[in-house]
Design a protein around this motif. Sequence first.
Motif, PDB file in Angstrom:
ATOM      1  N   UNK A 145       0.809  -1.149   0.050  1.00 41.73           N
ATOM      2  CA  UNK A 145      -0.013  -0.010  -0.159  1.00 41.73           C
ATOM      3  C   UNK A 145       0.635   1.317  -0.047  1.00 41.73           C
ATOM      4  N   UNK A 146       2.203   1.329   0.077  1.00 40.05           N
ATOM      5  CA  UNK A 146       2.797   2.450   0.375  1.00 40.05           C
ATOM      6  C   UNK A 146       2.739   3.259  -0.895  1.00 40.05           C
ATOM      7  N   UNK A 147       2.644   2.725  -2.196  1.00 46.20           N
ATOM      8  CA  UNK A 147       2.862   3.470  -3.384  1.00 46.20           C
ATOM      9  C   UNK A 147       1.367   4.073  -3.306  1.00 46.20           C
ATOM     10  N   UNK A 148       0.261   3.721  -2.792  1.00 51.95           N
ATOM     11  CA  UNK A 148      -0.837   4.150  -2.982  1.00 51.95           C
ATOM     12  C   UNK A 148      -1.021   5.161  -1.510  1.00 51.95           C
ATOM     13  N   UNK A 149      -0.346   5.415  -0.896  1.00 47.37           N
ATOM     14  CA  UNK A 149      -0.384   6.212   0.799  1.00 47.37           C
ATOM     15  C   UNK A 149      -1.173   5.430   1.581  1.00 47.37           C
ATOM     16  N   UNK A 150      -1.353   4.391   1.582  1.00 40.90           N
ATOM     17  CA  UNK A 150      -1.852   3.625   2.630  1.00 40.90           C
ATOM     18  C   UNK A 150      -1.316   3.620   3.701  1.00 40.90           C
ATOM     19  N   UNK A 151      -1.940   4.186   4.931  1.00 44.40           N
ATOM     20  CA  UNK A 151      -1.189   4.569   6.330  1.00 44.40           C
ATOM     21  C   UNK A 151      -1.981   4.086   7.254  1.00 44.40           C
TER      22      UNK A 151
ATOM     23  N   UNK B 199       9.968   9.273  -0.185  1.00 45.05           N
ATOM     24  CA  UNK B 199       9.972   8.608  -1.592  1.00 45.05           C
ATOM     25  C   UNK B 199       8.962   7.829  -2.213  1.00 45.05           C
ATOM     26  N   UNK B 200       7.965   7.485  -1.120  1.00 44.09           N
ATOM     27  CA  UNK B 200       6.800   6.566  -1.929  1.00 44.09           C
ATOM     28  C   UNK B 200       6.037   7.364  -2.558  1.00 44.09           C
ATOM     29  N   UNK B 201       5.152   6.598  -3.318  1.00 46.46           N
ATOM     30  CA  UNK B 201       4.106   7.225  -4.089  1.00 46.46           C
ATOM     31  C   UNK B 201       4.711   8.263  -4.935  1.00 46.46           C
ATOM     32  N   UNK B 202       5.648   8.103  -5.767  1.00 48.42           N
ATOM     33  CA  UNK B 202       6.236   9.209  -6.773  1.00 48.42           C
ATOM     34  C   UNK B 202       5.309   9.734  -7.766  1.00 48.42           C
ATOM     35  N   UNK B 203       4.055   9.147  -8.055  1.00 54.26           N
ATOM     36  CA  UNK B 203       3.146   9.804  -8.857  1.00 54.26           C
ATOM     37  C   UNK B 203       2.237  10.473  -8.251  1.00 54.26           C
ATOM     38  N   UNK B 204       2.465  10.812  -6.993  1.00 48.35           N
ATOM     39  CA  UNK B 204       1.554  11.855  -6.422  1.00 48.35           C
ATOM     40  C   UNK B 204       2.281  12.940  -5.487  1.00 48.35           C
ATOM     41  N   UNK B 205       2.128  14.032  -5.824  1.00 50.84           N
ATOM     42  CA  UNK B 205       2.895  15.238  -5.364  1.00 50.84           C
ATOM     43  C   UNK B 205       3.014  15.048  -3.871  1.00 50.84           C
ATOM     44  N   UNK B 206       4.079  15.668  -3.202  1.00 58.28           N
ATOM     45  CA  UNK B 206       3.983  15.735  -1.724  1.00 58.28           C
ATOM     46  C   UNK B 206       3.273  16.937  -1.260  1.00 58.28           C
TER      47      UNK B 206
END
Length: 173
Positions: A36-42, A165-172
Motif C-alpha cells: 500500500x505505500x505506493x498508494x499512500x495507505x497509512x 519517496x514512496x508514491x512518486x506519482x503523487x505530489x508531496x
Amino acid sequence: MRARPRPAPLPDSPLRLVRWAAPRPAGYRALFERVGARWLWYSRLALSEEALAAVLAEPGREVYAAIDRAGIELGLVELVREPHATNIAYFALVPELTGRGIGRWLMAETLARAWERETRLVWLHTSTLDHPRALGFYLAQGFEAVARTVETFPDPRRTGLLPPDCAPQLPLL
C-alpha cells in the motif's frame, strides 16, 4: 456486488492465497506497507501495536496473504464479515505484480471466500489513491459504484508514517 458471480475457471497464478489465522501485527504491518505505500495507505501504520492487534483479532475479520512458491508474501486480502454481508476491507498486490493478470486471480479467490456464507452483499471502497485502474477493475469484476465522497488527511509522507519517496506519482502535499 449484490449477487454471487457465476462460476468460471480461475485465472492462472503463480501465487496461492493463505489465511493468516492469527496475524501478528509486525508481519501484517510489513505486508500492508509493501502493498500500500505506493498508494499512500497509512491507516494501519498509524495504529499502535496493541490497537492493530485488537483490530486484527476482531470477530468476523479474516486476513489472507497471497504467497509465492518460496513463501514470500506478495498480496493482502482482508475480509470483514457482517450479518449477510462481507466487506473487502483491503485488497492489494505488491506494485511489481500490477498489470500481469494476477489481480483477476486474486479477486476470484477473494470473491469465492467472500460469498462462502449467507452473504447477500459484498462491498468495498476504493479511492483516487488506489491504482488508477482500480475502479474499472472492480466494475469489470461485477461491482457497481454506489457513492462518491471526498476525504482529506495529512500526507503520511509528511507525518513520517511513510517514506518521503514512496508514491512518486503523487505530489508531496
